[in-house]
Design a protein around this motif. Structure first.
Motif, PDB file in Angstrom:
ATOM      1  N   LEU A 104      39.361  30.253  34.915  1.00  0.00           N
ATOM      2  CA  LEU A 104      39.712  30.934  36.164  1.00  0.00           C
ATOM      3  C   LEU A 104      41.047  30.478  36.779  1.00  0.00           C
ATOM      4  O   LEU A 104      41.903  31.326  37.091  1.00  0.00           O
ATOM      5  CB  LEU A 104      38.571  30.795  37.174  1.00  0.00           C
ATOM      6  CG  LEU A 104      38.738  31.584  38.467  1.00  0.00           C
ATOM      7  CD1 LEU A 104      38.851  33.083  38.187  1.00  0.00           C
ATOM      8  CD2 LEU A 104      37.577  31.320  39.421  1.00  0.00           C
ATOM      9  N   PRO A 105      41.283  29.176  36.927  1.00  0.00           N
ATOM     10  CA  PRO A 105      42.559  28.775  37.547  1.00  0.00           C
ATOM     11  C   PRO A 105      43.788  29.304  36.782  1.00  0.00           C
ATOM     12  O   PRO A 105      44.701  29.880  37.375  1.00  0.00           O
ATOM     13  CB  PRO A 105      42.501  27.245  37.504  1.00  0.00           C
ATOM     14  CG  PRO A 105      41.053  26.909  37.456  1.00  0.00           C
ATOM     15  CD  PRO A 105      40.414  28.001  36.648  1.00  0.00           C
ATOM     16  N   CYS A 108      44.086  33.195  37.134  1.00  0.00           N
ATOM     17  CA  CYS A 108      44.662  33.600  38.434  1.00  0.00           C
ATOM     18  C   CYS A 108      46.169  33.332  38.453  1.00  0.00           C
ATOM     19  O   CYS A 108      46.962  34.167  38.891  1.00  0.00           O
ATOM     20  CB  CYS A 108      43.998  32.823  39.566  1.00  0.00           C
ATOM     21  SG  CYS A 108      42.271  33.229  39.809  1.00  0.00           S
ATOM     22  N   THR A 109      46.559  32.180  37.925  1.00  0.00           N
ATOM     23  CA  THR A 109      47.981  31.816  37.952  1.00  0.00           C
ATOM     24  C   THR A 109      48.808  32.807  37.147  1.00  0.00           C
ATOM     25  O   THR A 109      49.909  33.186  37.542  1.00  0.00           O
ATOM     26  CB  THR A 109      48.165  30.397  37.360  1.00  0.00           C
ATOM     27  OG1 THR A 109      47.344  29.484  38.096  1.00  0.00           O
ATOM     28  CG2 THR A 109      49.614  29.950  37.421  1.00  0.00           C
ATOM     29  N   PHE A 112      47.663  36.984  38.758  1.00  0.00           N
ATOM     30  CA  PHE A 112      47.910  37.363  40.164  1.00  0.00           C
ATOM     31  C   PHE A 112      49.343  37.850  40.418  1.00  0.00           C
ATOM     32  O   PHE A 112      49.542  38.864  41.086  1.00  0.00           O
ATOM     33  CB  PHE A 112      47.564  36.212  41.115  1.00  0.00           C
ATOM     34  CG  PHE A 112      46.090  36.117  41.454  1.00  0.00           C
ATOM     35  CD1 PHE A 112      45.133  36.782  40.688  1.00  0.00           C
ATOM     36  CD2 PHE A 112      45.651  35.364  42.530  1.00  0.00           C
ATOM     37  CE1 PHE A 112      43.777  36.690  40.990  1.00  0.00           C
ATOM     38  CE2 PHE A 112      44.293  35.261  42.847  1.00  0.00           C
ATOM     39  CZ  PHE A 112      43.357  35.930  42.065  1.00  0.00           C
ATOM     40  N   LEU A 115      49.628  41.354  39.295  1.00  0.00           N
ATOM     41  CA  LEU A 115      48.944  42.325  40.166  1.00  0.00           C
ATOM     42  C   LEU A 115      49.618  42.399  41.531  1.00  0.00           C
ATOM     43  O   LEU A 115      49.215  43.185  42.387  1.00  0.00           O
ATOM     44  CB  LEU A 115      47.466  41.921  40.354  1.00  0.00           C
ATOM     45  CG  LEU A 115      46.580  41.918  39.098  1.00  0.00           C
ATOM     46  CD1 LEU A 115      45.150  41.529  39.450  1.00  0.00           C
ATOM     47  CD2 LEU A 115      46.591  43.297  38.434  1.00  0.00           C
ATOM     48  N   ILE A 117      49.589  39.937  43.668  1.00  0.00           N
ATOM     49  CA  ILE A 117      48.786  39.184  44.651  1.00  0.00           C
ATOM     50  C   ILE A 117      49.517  37.925  45.081  1.00  0.00           C
ATOM     51  O   ILE A 117      49.370  37.426  46.177  1.00  0.00           O
ATOM     52  CB  ILE A 117      47.418  38.804  44.026  1.00  0.00           C
ATOM     53  CG1 ILE A 117      46.612  40.041  43.658  1.00  0.00           C
ATOM     54  CG2 ILE A 117      46.612  37.922  44.964  1.00  0.00           C
ATOM     55  CD1 ILE A 117      45.246  39.756  43.036  1.00  0.00           C
ATOM     56  N   MET A 118      50.318  37.379  44.142  1.00  0.00           N
ATOM     57  CA  MET A 118      50.985  36.088  44.414  1.00  0.00           C
ATOM     58  C   MET A 118      52.429  36.170  43.935  1.00  0.00           C
ATOM     59  O   MET A 118      52.748  36.991  43.070  1.00  0.00           O
ATOM     60  CB  MET A 118      50.350  34.983  43.580  1.00  0.00           C
ATOM     61  CG  MET A 118      49.026  34.469  43.992  1.00  0.00           C
ATOM     62  SD  MET A 118      49.094  33.392  45.379  1.00  0.00           S
ATOM     63  CE  MET A 118      49.348  31.801  44.611  1.00  0.00           C
ATOM     64  N   HIS A 167      40.182  40.036  33.570  1.00  0.00           N
ATOM     65  CA  HIS A 167      41.565  40.232  34.054  1.00  0.00           C
ATOM     66  C   HIS A 167      42.585  39.936  32.954  1.00  0.00           C
ATOM     67  O   HIS A 167      43.593  40.626  32.814  1.00  0.00           O
ATOM     68  CB  HIS A 167      41.844  39.325  35.248  1.00  0.00           C
ATOM     69  CG  HIS A 167      41.305  39.857  36.535  1.00  0.00           C
ATOM     70  ND1 HIS A 167      41.248  39.102  37.689  1.00  0.00           N
ATOM     71  CD2 HIS A 167      40.796  41.063  36.867  1.00  0.00           C
ATOM     72  CE1 HIS A 167      40.739  39.830  38.674  1.00  0.00           C
ATOM     73  NE2 HIS A 167      40.449  41.022  38.189  1.00  0.00           N
TER      74      HIS A 167
END
Lengths: 215, 30, 215
Positions: A104-105, A108-109, A112, A115, A117-118, A167
């Motif tokens: 997961l970490p 997301c990195t 995101f 997408l 998001i970040m 994802h």
């Protein structure tokens, strides 16, 4: 038979875990109607049941409130999904933790920024790609001689790890990046083609061209 | 033990990612 | 009765989870002798059993290898610690996840600079203190009417959350910071005074003066 209401926003991979588990167990999960993320989960009524205000959150028909996606998936699952021996149950916890700490970490990195998001961070993304490579390789080695992650049937381990990989396989694991993880790809494609999984995530399209951060 | 602890992989940025994810999906679904 | 070897470095709060669980269940856990962190867990022999090279890692007498601290604690536990109903088992997973996601990142962000193993970052530490306040408050509200986290006995939920709070209560939760969490303090002090817990962590001293980062 477990029944209850699941509070979540649409397309939430964490909620998919419980929804897929319920497809196998026959538990009656209804997506809470009129849920507005950012409002409903900040209301006093919601916080009284779920003090951290996080989703997915589950309220059973007989009034039990469970937060945390792995816990909800466990509650709505059946004995087959939960593992049939103490060893299998422990191995399922191991793979659920693997999904939350090793995948997961880094997912997301990497995803995101794609997408929107970040913000994109070159160094962090490069590190994330290495971590994803390690995680996919660990899965690939494990699945060389195994069809599923724990025992000879689909369990919560397969469901949780698959949902946590969605994802990545959707947005960034293009053909070139994923081709060496033959056993992991075989396992992932088998999982997303199970009718209980399709019933929740629909037809899943593997990434053709890795998404890039668009400044 | 402190040195060993230093090598633990901890997701220090988790709060930042949680926040960003929450904002994103609140906008999407708000 | 489960028996086996636990690979870990000394004073590892993650290893405490399994060691305490074994005190309750009677499982025979032996700390692997001659384990050198950074060498043993990087050796081929170790990586063959535990591909990610992480500790704590457990090898049962009958040859099963389990990584991830919560999974090991589950395997060496007994039925009481694991929860007596599907609801309790789900709630235990919920609290184990709470420890890993709501407490651990903030605890390490706050305590590591104090231990001198990470640079101090004012903003990150301030955020971590807020997150720890939220987590301790959630525990406090839950424990207002409950002695233990799940059901009426000590379970893996209490053991895992307690072990994850040890660094905080030892290094930074001084009297002033912790005084408002009356129920959480009551619960934590009860846990660390159980003979099965004392047998593993010894006499625990609550923080008197919050540690500061020493540049």
């Amino acid at each position: 038979m477990v029944a209850g209401k699941l509070y979540t926003y649409p397309e939430n991979f964490r909620a998919f875990k419980a929804l897929i588990a319920a497809q196998y167990s026959g538990a009656k999960l209804e997506i809470a109607k009129g849920f507005v993320f950012g409002e409903t989960n900040k209301s006093d009524a919601f916080l009284k049941k779920f003090p951290l205000g996080k989703v997915p959150a589950f309220e059973s028909a007989d009034g039990h409130c469970i937060a945390e996606s792995n816990a909800i998936a466990y509650y709505v699952a059946n004995e087959t999904l939960r593992g049939s021996s103490d060893l299998e149950k422990a191995q399922i916890i191991q793979w659920m933790t693997f999904a939350d700490t090793e995948i997961l970490p880094a997912s997301c990195t990497w995803v995101f920024p794609v997408l929107g998001i970040m913000q994109f961070n070159k160094q962090a993304t490069a590190r994330a790609k290495e971590d994803i490579d390690k995680a996919l390789q660990a899965l690939d080695d494990h699945l060389l001689t195994r069809t599923y992650l724990v025992g000879e049937r689909i369990t919560l381990a397969d469901i949780v790890v698959t949902c946590t990989l969605l994802h990545l396989y959707q947005h960034v694991l293009d053909e070139a990046f994923r081709k060496s993880y033959v056993n992991t790809n075989r396992w992932f494609i088998t999982l997303i083609n199970q009718k209980q999984v399709k019933a929740v995530i629909g037809d899943f399209k593997l990434c053709e061209k890795a998404g890039e951060f668009d400044p | 033990a402190a040195d060993c602890l230093a090598s633990e992989r901890i997701w220090f940025d988790k709060p930042r990612y949680d926040e960003a994810e929450r904002r994103f999906y609140e906008q999407m679904n708000g």
